[in-house]
Structures are given as structure tokens and as C-alpha cells.
Scaffold this motif. Structure first.
Motif, mmCIF file in Angstrom:
data_model
loop_
_atom_site.group_PDB
_atom_site.id
_atom_site.type_symbol
_atom_site.label_atom_id
_atom_site.label_comp_id
_atom_site.label_asym_id
_atom_site.label_seq_id
_atom_site.Cartn_x
_atom_site.Cartn_y
_atom_site.Cartn_z
ATOM 1 N N UNK A 294 14.861 -4.216 2.908
ATOM 2 C CA UNK A 294 13.654 -4.817 2.325
ATOM 3 C C UNK A 294 13.271 -4.329 0.930
ATOM 4 N N UNK A 295 13.728 -3.159 0.535
ATOM 5 C CA UNK A 295 13.179 -2.527 -0.666
ATOM 6 C C UNK A 295 13.436 -3.340 -1.932
ATOM 7 N N UNK A 296 14.624 -3.894 -2.051
ATOM 8 C CA UNK A 296 14.975 -4.647 -3.259
ATOM 9 C C UNK A 296 14.053 -5.856 -3.448
ATOM 10 N N UNK A 297 13.542 -6.403 -2.353
ATOM 11 C CA UNK A 297 12.667 -7.569 -2.446
ATOM 12 C C UNK A 297 11.211 -7.188 -2.691
ATOM 13 N N UNK A 298 10.753 -6.139 -2.021
ATOM 14 C CA UNK A 298 9.315 -5.866 -2.052
ATOM 15 C C UNK A 298 8.876 -5.031 -3.249
ATOM 16 N N UNK A 299 9.721 -4.169 -3.768
ATOM 17 C CA UNK A 299 9.298 -3.292 -4.859
ATOM 18 C C UNK A 299 8.904 -4.072 -6.117
ATOM 19 N N UNK A 300 9.689 -5.076 -6.559
ATOM 20 C CA UNK A 300 9.250 -5.839 -7.740
ATOM 21 C C UNK A 300 7.928 -6.566 -7.529
ATOM 22 N N UNK A 301 7.670 -7.030 -6.303
ATOM 23 C CA UNK A 301 6.410 -7.715 -6.013
ATOM 24 C C UNK A 301 5.238 -6.756 -6.190
ATOM 25 N N UNK A 302 5.390 -5.537 -5.712
ATOM 26 C CA UNK A 302 4.334 -4.533 -5.868
ATOM 27 C C UNK A 302 4.117 -4.202 -7.343
ATOM 28 N N UNK A 303 5.203 -3.991 -8.067
ATOM 29 C CA UNK A 303 5.079 -3.631 -9.480
ATOM 30 C C UNK A 303 4.413 -4.744 -10.280
ATOM 31 N N UNK A 304 4.865 -5.980 -10.089
ATOM 32 C CA UNK A 304 4.301 -7.101 -10.837
ATOM 33 C C UNK A 304 2.875 -7.405 -10.392
#
Length: 294
Positions: free
Chosen positions: A176-186
Motif C-alpha cells: 500500500x505504501x507506494x499508493x498512499x504516501x503521495x496522497x498524504x503528501x499532496x
């Protein structure tokens, strides 16, 4: 007893078994093997989706209803039984799924993934996986070396500190990390909130929120962590968040977003939900039970 006598007994037993199955005995074939032209006694792979959804009840009163129910849940229903025992296929599936669980508990997060996302690594006080499983308290504390690294490398006093822990399923982080981390950052950037320096903690428990925030002093601290794996379900991740965690903060002071994976709460949706929850925490200056009472 002579070796020839033993061989004769073995051949007689094989002959009885094969004759019962309607297949001839090949004296040149090693004992325990099956004639490729004879009857097939192997079971289909019970882990395949079609096998998982195949009812084990021989004569259900409502076949269509049972199939629909089995397709609607991963719970083990409609498996049937053989006398007081599970059917062979159901038992083999259980053992296979249990193996997935054991693998998840020992799985190490992909180092290439951490490098790709720019996450450096530190460790909890649980020195190895066996210690981590036996001593949950040590997984809630950072080593002195880890604290020194965070003091040196992490931005201080951000609005939000996000970090990652393997938890009880490193496979969930890989998934899951590759998908969720950019969402949190943006999402945090769009909300006008500063995000601290993200990092990864090996052998992590949720309680690390307290130690981490004692160093970075963020308004909200959040850990992305692998959930306890269920049978054949190792991909599920959670986000635990707290407003200004302190050394004495407990689960009552935290909020959680759970069951994050494609088959549950989609990682993209979970990231957006986390940003909204963080905004509410900062606005109301609290989290956990108190946040629900506001």
C-alpha cells in the motif's frame, strides 16, 4: 523377515489399493507414485479464487443464496464437513492461509521501496523479530541510536509528522505504501499543512507515536503500520494518529483508519480521509475519545 518378503508384501498392498481404484499395478514404478494414465487423486489448488468460492455443502437448500453469501465475504462459510471434521479441501486451504499469515509476520519491508520513497530507516528497541513478537513494550520505544538519528535528520515543529512502521505485516506496507504516501503528501500540501521528514521504523508498534513526537514536536503525529494479518489476508494496513502525543498518551488519545487495501478501504481514499481527520484534529486541538465529544 527377508527383503524379498517385504517387497512382496508392499506389492500386494499396492495391488489391493490400485485394484480398488480400477487401475493396474506397475511393478517397475516406485512405491507411492501414481500412474499418469490412471485415476487422478490429487486435489485442485484450494487457494485459487474458484476453489475458494466453491461450496463444500453437498446439498444446500438454497445453492444460489449460498454462493452469493460466500462471494460477499472472505469468512469461512459454506465449507461443509466430513463427519465431525472439515473436508480435506477446506483443511488444506486453512493450512495454506495460515502459512500466508506466518510469512507476513516475518516479512521484511522491501528496501528498494523505502529508497524509492526517500525513507531512511531506524529501529525500535525490539532487536529482532522474535523479541518484537514476545515483547510488545519494546516495539513502542526507539533505541537511543534511533533517537539521535531523528534529532539530526527530522524537521522540528511541523504541522504533521508521518512515519512508517512494519508492524505485524511488512507485506501490507509493500502493498500500500507506494499508493498512499503521495496522497498524504499532496493532500497536506493542498491543505496548507507542513509535513515533517518521513522515515521508516523496523519492528514498530503504534505506541512509537509518543517517542517520535517527543523529538519532532508535531501538532499531529501519524504512523502507517501493517495490521495483524488474518488468514490469507496480509495486505491490510492502518493509520494511527494523535494530536501532540505525550509520553503518557494511550489508545484513548488516538484515532485509527483501518483495513486499508484494495479489497477494503482503498489506499487513495484512506489518504484523503486521513488528511481530513488531521485538519479536524488541528482545528479542535485534540484527538481520540475527546475528538469524538467535540
Amino acid at each position: 523377515m527377508q527383503e524379498t518378503d517385504i517387497q512382496a508384501i508392499v506389492q500386494a498392498v499396492l495391488a489391493e489399493i490400485q485394484n480398488a481404484a480400477g487401475a493396474p499395478v506397475d511393478a517397475d514404478r516406485p512405491a507411492g507414485t501414481t500412474d499418469p494414465d490412471g485415476p487422478r487423486i490429487d486435489l485442485d489448488d484450494p487457494t485459487l479464487p474458484a476453489a475458494r468460492q466453491r461450496p463444500g455443502i453437498e446439498r444446500p437448500s438454497n445453492p444460489d443464496g449460498l454462493r452469493a453469501l460466500m462471494e460477499a465475504t472472505p469468512a469461512r462459510i459454506g465449507v461443509g464437513r466430513s463427519g465431525p471434521r472439515p473436508r480435506t479441501a477446506a483443511n488444506l486451504l486453512f493450512l495454506a492461509d495460515h502459512g500466508v499469515t506466518q510469512d507476513a509476520l516475518m516479512h521484511e519491508v522491501d528496501a528498494d521501496l523505502l529508497e524509492e520513497l526517500g525513507l531512511f530507516s531506524v529501529e525500535s528497541m525490539a532487536a529482532d523479530r522474535q523479541t518484537y513478537l514476545k515483547r510488545p513494550d519494546l516495539g513502542r520505544k526507539l533505541t537511543e541510536a534511533a533517537k539521535a538519528i531523528l534529532r539530526d535528520r527530522c524537521a522540528k515543529n511541523p504541522d504533521v509528522q508521518v512515519f512508517v512502521g512494519d508492524g505485524l505485516s511488512g507485506a501490507a506496507i509493500d502493498h500500500n505504501l507506494r499508493q498512499i504516501m503521495p496522497v498524504l503528501q499532496q493532500g497536506l500540501s493542498s491543505a496548507g499543512l507542513s509535513m515533517g521528514t518521513p522515515f521508516f521504523v523496523k519492528n514498530a508498534r503504534v505506541g512509537l507515536l509518543n517517542d517520535v513526537n517527543g523529538i519532532v514536536d508535531a501538532k499531529v503525529c501519524a504512523i502507517l503500520i501493517g495490521e495483524r494479518p488474518g488468514l490469507a489476508r496480509a495486505q491490510s494496513m492502518s493509520i494511527y494518529l494523535g494530536y501532540r502525543p505525550r509520553p503518557d498518551s494511550t489508545d484513548a488519545n488516538r484515532d485509527a483508519i483501518c483495513n486499508i487495501y484494495e479489497g477494503g478501504l482503498n489506499p487513495l481514499e484512506a489518504g484523503a480521509h486521513a488528511v481530513q481527520l488531521i485538519q479536524k484534529m488541528i482545528r479542535d486541538e485534540t484527538s481520540g475519545v475527546e475528538l469524538k465529544l467535540v
